[in-house]
Write an enzyme that holds these catalytic residues in place. Sequence first.
Site, PDB file in Angstrom:
ATOM      1  N   VAL A  22       0.876  -1.167   0.000  1.00  0.00           N
ATOM      2  CA  VAL A  22       0.000   0.000   0.000  1.00  0.00           C
ATOM      3  C   VAL A  22       0.912   1.215   0.000  1.00  0.00           C
ATOM      4  CG1 VAL A  22      -1.777   1.288   1.216  1.00  0.00           C
ATOM      5  CG2 VAL A  22      -1.836  -1.209   1.220  1.00  0.00           C
ATOM      6  N   LYS A  50       6.590  -3.495  -6.789  1.00  0.00           N
ATOM      7  CA  LYS A  50       6.948  -3.718  -8.188  1.00  0.00           C
ATOM      8  C   LYS A  50       6.145  -4.846  -8.823  1.00  0.00           C
ATOM      9  CE  LYS A  50      11.592  -1.774  -8.357  1.00  0.00           C
ATOM     10  NZ  LYS A  50      11.157  -0.767  -9.350  1.00  0.00           N
ATOM     11  N   GLY A  51       5.931  -5.919  -8.069  1.00  0.00           N
ATOM     12  CA  GLY A  51       5.181  -7.032  -8.638  1.00  0.00           C
ATOM     13  C   GLY A  51       3.762  -6.651  -8.983  1.00  0.00           C
ATOM     14  N   ASN A  53       2.498  -3.602  -9.388  1.00  0.00           N
ATOM     15  CA  ASN A  53       2.508  -2.591 -10.452  1.00  0.00           C
ATOM     16  C   ASN A  53       2.671  -3.228 -11.823  1.00  0.00           C
ATOM     17  OD1 ASN A  53       2.366  -0.593  -8.491  1.00  0.00           O
ATOM     18  ND2 ASN A  53       4.524  -0.043  -8.625  1.00  0.00           N
ATOM     19  N   THR A 239      17.201   0.201 -19.001  1.00  0.00           N
ATOM     20  CA  THR A 239      16.333   1.367 -19.126  1.00  0.00           C
ATOM     21  C   THR A 239      17.117   2.624 -18.776  1.00  0.00           C
ATOM     22  OG1 THR A 239      15.532   1.121 -16.845  1.00  0.00           O
ATOM     23  CG2 THR A 239      14.286   0.012 -18.586  1.00  0.00           C
ATOM     24  N   GLY A 241      15.475   5.943 -18.527  1.00  0.00           N
ATOM     25  CA  GLY A 241      14.585   7.049 -18.223  1.00  0.00           C
ATOM     26  C   GLY A 241      14.148   7.773 -19.475  1.00  0.00           C
ATOM     27  N   ASP A 272       8.078   0.338 -13.812  1.00  0.00           N
ATOM     28  CA  ASP A 272       7.203  -0.837 -13.740  1.00  0.00           C
ATOM     29  C   ASP A 272       6.239  -0.887 -14.924  1.00  0.00           C
ATOM     30  OD1 ASP A 272       8.389  -1.660 -11.378  1.00  0.00           O
ATOM     31  OD2 ASP A 272       6.972  -0.554 -10.130  1.00  0.00           O
ATOM     32  N   GLY A 307       0.902   8.974  -9.255  1.00  0.00           N
ATOM     33  CA  GLY A 307       0.841   7.637  -8.691  1.00  0.00           C
ATOM     34  C   GLY A 307       1.414   6.581  -9.610  1.00  0.00           C
ATOM     35  N   SER A 311      -1.833   5.848 -12.992  1.00  0.00           N
ATOM     36  CA  SER A 311      -1.320   6.448 -14.228  1.00  0.00           C
ATOM     37  C   SER A 311      -1.312   5.463 -15.385  1.00  0.00           C
ATOM     38  CB  SER A 311       0.096   6.988 -13.999  1.00  0.00           C
ATOM     39  OG  SER A 311       1.026   5.942 -13.799  1.00  0.00           O
TER      40      SER A 311
END
Length: 332
Positions: A22, A50-51, A53, A239, A241, A272, A307, A311
């Site tokens: 949360v 992460k999982g 998301n 990655t 950015g 994520d 968020g 998003s």
Amino acid sequence: MTESNDRTRIEPRVLVLGSANVDTFLYVDDFPAPGETVFGQAGRTGLGGKGANQAVAAQRTGAETTFVGMVGTDDGGAFVRRTLDDNGVDTSALLTSGSAPTGAAYISVNAEAENTIVVVSGANAELTADALVSHDIDALIAEAGPTIALTQGELGPETIAAFAAASARGGVRFVLNLAPAAPVDAAALRAADPLIVNEGEAQAIARGEASAPVDDIVSWALATAQDLVGTVSTSVVITLGASGAVAATADGAWHQPSPRPAEVVDTTGAGDAFVGALAAVLAAGRPLAEAVRWGVAAGSAAVAGHGTVESYTRLARFDHAAVPAEAAPASA
């Protein structure tokens, strides 16, 4: 894994093993210095980890997604389950701890859309290799019928290794987002197809001592990805950015620029979104270069909203017939 360029339709299914939290967000003008008190704005809560998301991002990009995680018996656990259900993610394999609370993350976002995050693992820490054995991960993989098995570095190294081994036994392509970087078993890293990391994580895996060059980060990432392919993992994605991502396979390496968002509101969860979208496209049997293009587009879309999973409403539903033709990777 050998990738096909044909147009055979594959029903994309993704099995995600990972953390669920949360999230509590605070928006500030500037991050406080040690000992300093600042006033925040618009505090709010949402789904995180992460999982969780990545499961939502994969589902929103068109893959039928099953999430395996651990929550508590508290209100936070009910919130996680309800939010995943509301986003179409299969929670039938979501486990419950009888002793630990649901994981939590406390996220501050400044005026430049940068963030700081403090995570309290809670029940996530009980998602161990023994827990996977107890809940028969092999049977779950067979039942879920995934074409991609995805996990992240927020779990323990033994858990990651056990999931990689179970994926191999089930004949499922294993994708590892090693975020944060962790000392994972070499066999699990070799199985990753791809291994997905950011520039800092790539540097840690490559054991580089100097910082990546800011003035030519793409060239550095291309060379690093090529060095890691075949020695560390089957394929690699780094990655970058706003600079997009680079990827490498045995056939070569390439750079995928990122679309430029009209506005950057909050970068939380953009990585994520990238990983979940990439997994969904791979699950449909598409080549890695195509999946990376979807990933950078998803990450760019995510930063335009507040968020994490909130998003992800901007992610387009994956349309198998509308995917553009694939371009072959070129050597860096």
